[in-house]
Scaffold this motif. Structure first.
Motif, short mmCIF file in Angstrom:
data_model
loop_
_atom_site.label_atom_id
_atom_site.label_comp_id
_atom_site.label_asym_id
_atom_site.label_seq_id
_atom_site.Cartn_x
_atom_site.Cartn_y
_atom_site.Cartn_z
N ASN A 52 6.98 17.10 -13.29
CA ASN A 52 6.88 15.68 -12.94
C ASN A 52 7.95 14.84 -13.65
O ASN A 52 8.42 13.84 -13.11
N LYS A 55 11.06 15.30 -11.59
CA LYS A 55 10.98 14.54 -10.34
C LYS A 55 11.22 13.05 -10.59
O LYS A 55 11.86 12.36 -9.79
N LYS A 58 14.83 11.65 -10.69
CA LYS A 58 15.56 11.52 -9.44
C LYS A 58 15.13 10.31 -8.61
O LYS A 58 15.81 9.92 -7.69
N LYS A 59 13.99 9.70 -8.95
CA LYS A 59 13.49 8.57 -8.15
C LYS A 59 14.29 7.31 -8.45
O LYS A 59 14.63 7.03 -9.59
#
Length: 100
Positions: A52, A55, A58-59
């Protein structure tokens, strides 16, 4: 703003913040939007897992302005004057209590 919140509940048109003070518990009702700082006892922390975290890197982060939330950031306080305190005078040594 509500500080050191140990319990936060959203009520009609506002937020009720319960916090610990020296004499017990104090409940304060705030109108939104409001800033609430929390105490350690509010929640158990959740720790992010490594996938997480990767992830989240990259947001995209959306940039918002106060106008997007309908908040007026115009200053409400006016500084009339600022002055340094007067300097201390030098002390004097006395020889005895009677001289004092």
């Amino acid at each position: 703003q509500g500080t050191f919140a140990s319990k936060v509940s959203i009520e009609d048109g506002g937020v009720a913040v319960t916090r610990e003070i020296d004499g017990g518990l104090q409940t304060v009702k705030l109108n939104g939007p409001a800033i609430v700082t929390t105490d350690l006892r509010l929640n158990e922390p959740r720790y992010a897992s490594l996938p997480n975290i990767m992830k989240a890197k990259k947001k995209p982060i959306a940039e918002k302005t106060p106008a997007d939330y309908g908040v007026d950031v115009a200053p409400r306080l006016t500084v009339l004057s600022t002055a340094e305190p007067a300097g201390r005078k030098a002390g004097v040594k006395v020889g005895s209590v009677a001289e004092l």
